[in-house]
Design a protein around this motif. Structure first.
Motif, PDB file in Angstrom:
ATOM      1  N   TYR B 100      -5.274   8.512 -10.277  1.00  0.00           N
ATOM      2  CA  TYR B 100      -6.081   9.288  -9.331  1.00  0.00           C
ATOM      3  C   TYR B 100      -5.183   9.890  -8.263  1.00  0.00           C
ATOM      4  N   PHE B 102      -5.931  11.489  -4.090  1.00  0.00           N
ATOM      5  CA  PHE B 102      -6.803  11.947  -3.013  1.00  0.00           C
ATOM      6  C   PHE B 102      -6.214  13.159  -2.299  1.00  0.00           C
ATOM      7  N   ASN B 134      -5.733   3.002  -9.981  1.00  0.00           N
ATOM      8  CA  ASN B 134      -6.788   2.196  -9.378  1.00  0.00           C
ATOM      9  C   ASN B 134      -6.760   0.746  -9.858  1.00  0.00           C
ATOM     10  N   ILE B 135      -6.024   0.485 -10.925  1.00  0.00           N
ATOM     11  CA  ILE B 135      -5.922  -0.891 -11.426  1.00  0.00           C
ATOM     12  C   ILE B 135      -4.699  -1.575 -10.836  1.00  0.00           C
ATOM     13  N   ASP B 137      -2.314  -1.422  -7.918  1.00  0.00           N
ATOM     14  CA  ASP B 137      -2.238  -0.781  -6.607  1.00  0.00           C
ATOM     15  C   ASP B 137      -0.826  -0.389  -6.192  1.00  0.00           C
ATOM     16  N   PHE B 209       7.851   1.751   2.845  1.00  0.00           N
ATOM     17  CA  PHE B 209       7.557   0.497   2.163  1.00  0.00           C
ATOM     18  C   PHE B 209       6.388   0.732   1.232  1.00  0.00           C
ATOM     19  N   ILE B 211       3.529  -0.827  -1.552  1.00  0.00           N
ATOM     20  CA  ILE B 211       2.778  -2.053  -1.838  1.00  0.00           C
ATOM     21  C   ILE B 211       3.556  -2.882  -2.858  1.00  0.00           C
ATOM     22  N   PRO B 212       3.816  -4.134  -2.540  1.00  0.00           N
ATOM     23  CA  PRO B 212       4.596  -4.938  -3.489  1.00  0.00           C
ATOM     24  C   PRO B 212       3.831  -5.209  -4.770  1.00  0.00           C
ATOM     25  N   GLN B 214       3.895  -7.920  -6.495  1.00  0.00           N
ATOM     26  CA  GLN B 214       3.314  -9.260  -6.502  1.00  0.00           C
ATOM     27  C   GLN B 214       2.593  -9.502  -5.194  1.00  0.00           C
ATOM     28  N   SER B 215       1.495 -10.182  -5.294  1.00  0.00           N
ATOM     29  CA  SER B 215       0.833 -10.615  -4.074  1.00  0.00           C
ATOM     30  C   SER B 215       0.475 -12.079  -4.237  1.00  0.00           C
ATOM     31  N   GLY B 216       0.148 -12.700  -3.124  1.00  0.00           N
ATOM     32  CA  GLY B 216      -0.158 -14.118  -3.170  1.00  0.00           C
ATOM     33  C   GLY B 216      -1.578 -14.363  -3.614  1.00  0.00           C
ATOM     34  N   SER B 217      -1.992 -15.579  -3.445  1.00  0.00           N
ATOM     35  CA  SER B 217      -3.364 -15.934  -3.820  1.00  0.00           C
ATOM     36  C   SER B 217      -3.941 -16.760  -2.696  1.00  0.00           C
TER      37      SER B 217
END
Lengths: 288, 223
Positions: B100, B102, B134-135, B137, B209, B211-212, B214-217
């Motif tokens: 996508y 914008f 969109n899946i 990020d 920067f 968006i990484p 990996q992200s945490g939980s």
């Protein structure tokens, strides 16, 4: 339980929609140090270290607009250094539906999830089922910051024991609780993630201690507990816990990371059975 | 901004200016070196040459423009195209993507697809188009829709070469996703003949920067 009702519907939706499922496999292994493993007051505090490992297989189905349904199974084990009676194996399943409100990386999201695990302990009076339902919402604020809120309901149904005290239930290891968790994450670098959060939990806690009439009077149930010593009893009390947690995650590569989590909490339980504890966890997490 | 231009073959330029009708038949090259404020070569900078006389703009040969999705990343990270171009977005991953944008220059959406199932997208308005999935990020890419067919992208050596330029006066400018300031601030007037003209551009890049991956939980580990 809305989540329980939703899951079969969502799974049916997954089967009938033009979506594609993806499998992923996750593994965790780490060490945990608990400064007050028995949730005890000052005189009875016992600490221990545990090795914990989890493997999980997850199938995720994505839908248009970024919604997803994931479900799978997991196996987890814990092994304690001082109290091997707490060594346990958990086998379970989980499912969650995530809805994105809008398009893009910064769209807020909602998630409803459920999990059930069968717990088998060396000290088998603790054996039972642990069910959890989670309702969460979150939003990425920018490239670095994200926030989330999570409400959790959990119920633990353990094997009912014989009465240790006349007139008091022996079902000390069953219980239920609700937890509200607020958290934020900050990406300090491409492979460095910081997290902070707070939580409040209200419900049943299992506190281990010596024979104490005051605690017994406030307890919903009590049972002999052979794990921490012949003179120890497990009391099920209603309590409220509040805590803070801080985490540091370092990426080791595209598929794995190392996390260090530090948690501090205090609990005010019935019978003036108040206690505090700290938990530190070092975990390797891999995704495949 | 300090800049300098080295002209090779300037002997011919005056002649070409006097013989403008013949200029279109002569083709030159513009070589640009783009450096950042530390003197390091800048990769993925788009160098554009706009002829002062718009009649020198010739329709480019049709090319197949592709932005791949490989290992859950857009490749190339920066894709310059001429306005009016079609761009294909083949998905070479074994998972589906939902591409996508914008951006005012082109708002579009390619709902979940795999392989080459998505139709090409027409980029009919000049400007910068930021791509996302969109899946996943963390996926980000850029399409620069140029208002001139004369452009090139720098490689890891900071060099870009624009070939087959009709002789004439040009305004050369540079764009980069991380640049501070505007493209207009990079504009330079150049006269091109039948030979190679080199130019150097200094860009001030801001720290960015993404968006990484990996992200945490957070919330899963409370005991």
């Amino acid at each position: 339980m809305i989540a329980f009702a939703l899951i079969p519907f969502l799974m049916a939706l997954a089967v009938t929609s033009p979506a594609q499922a993806q499998w992923s496999f996750d593994a965790q292994a780490g060490l945990r140090q608990d400064s007050n493993l028995d949730n005890a007051r000052a005189d009875d505090i016992l600490s221990d270290n545990a090795f914990a490992a989890t493997v999980a297989a997850t199938q995720t189905t994505f839908f248009d607009r970024g919604d997803s349904l994931s479900w799978g199974g997991l196996a987890a084990t814990e092994s304690y250094a001082r109290f091997p009676g707490l060594n346990n194996l958990a086998l379970g399943g989980f499912a969650a539906f995530r809805h994105k409100i809008g398009l893009g990386a910064y769209a807020p999201w909602l998630r409803a999830g459920w999990s059930s695990s069968r717990l088998s302990y060396v000290n088998n009076v603790r054996d039972g089922w642990l069910h959890r339902a989670d309702f969460a919402a979150g939003k990425r604020l920018d490239e670095r910051w994200s926030v989330s809120a999570n409400y959790r309901f959990e119920a633990h149904s353990a094997t009912t024991q014989a009465q240790a005290e006349p007139g008091v239930s022996g079902d000390a290891f069953s219980g239920h609780a609700q937890t509200l968790i607020l958290g934020t994450e900050y990406a300090a670098g491409a492979g460095l993630l910081l997290s902070a959060g707070g939580f409040a939990r209200h419900g049943d806690v299992v506190s281990i201690g010596r024979d104490d009439d005051r605690v017994l009077a406030a307890a919903k149930a009590a049972a002999n507990d052979g794990v921490f010593g012949a003179d120890r009893y497990a009391y099920r009390l209603v309590g409220t816990s509040c805590g803070l947690a801080f985490g540091l995650g370092v990426a080791l590569g595209p598929r794995s990371r190392l996390t260090l989590d530090v948690q501090r909490q205090v609990t005010h339980a019935a019978g003036d059975n108040n206690y505090a504890k700290g938990i530190e966890t070092l975990t390797w997490i891999g995704s495949f | 901004m300090k800049s300098f231009t080295t002209r090779v073959g300037s002997y011919f330029v005056a002649t070409l200016l006097l013989a403008a009708p013949l200029s279109a038949s002569l083709a030159g090259e513009l070589h640009a070196l783009v450096r950042d404020q530390k003197g390091q070569p800048v990769v993925d900078a788009v160098v554009l040459a706009m002829p002062t006389d718009r009649r020198l703009i010739e329709a480019p040969k049709p090319t197949r423009n592709i932005v791949d999705q490989i290992n859950k990343e857009f490749l190339p990270y920066v894709k310059p195209v001429y306005v009016g171009s079609l761009v294909h977005f083949p998905n070479k991953d074994n998972v589906r993507h939902h591409v996508y944008s914008f951006s005012p220059a082109k708002k579009f959406e390619l709902p979940l697809y795999e392989g080459a199932a998505a139709p090409p997208v027409l980029f009919d308005k000049p400007g910068v188009v930021v791509l996302g999935c969109n899946i996943h990020d963390w996926m980000i890419g850029y399409i620069y829709v140029a208002d001139t067919p004369y452009f090139a992208k720098t490689g890891s050596d900071g060099l870009a070469a624009i070939r087959a330029l009709p002789a004439g006066e040009y305004v050369v400018r540079v764009w980069h996703p991380d640049m501070e300031g505007t493209e207009q601030a990079t504009m330079k007037q150049l006269t091109l003949g039948a030979d190679v003209v080199t130019t150097e551009q200094l860009l001030s890049l801001k720290p960015t920067f993404h968006i990484p991956r990996q992200s945490g939980s957070h919330g899963a580990g409370y005991h």
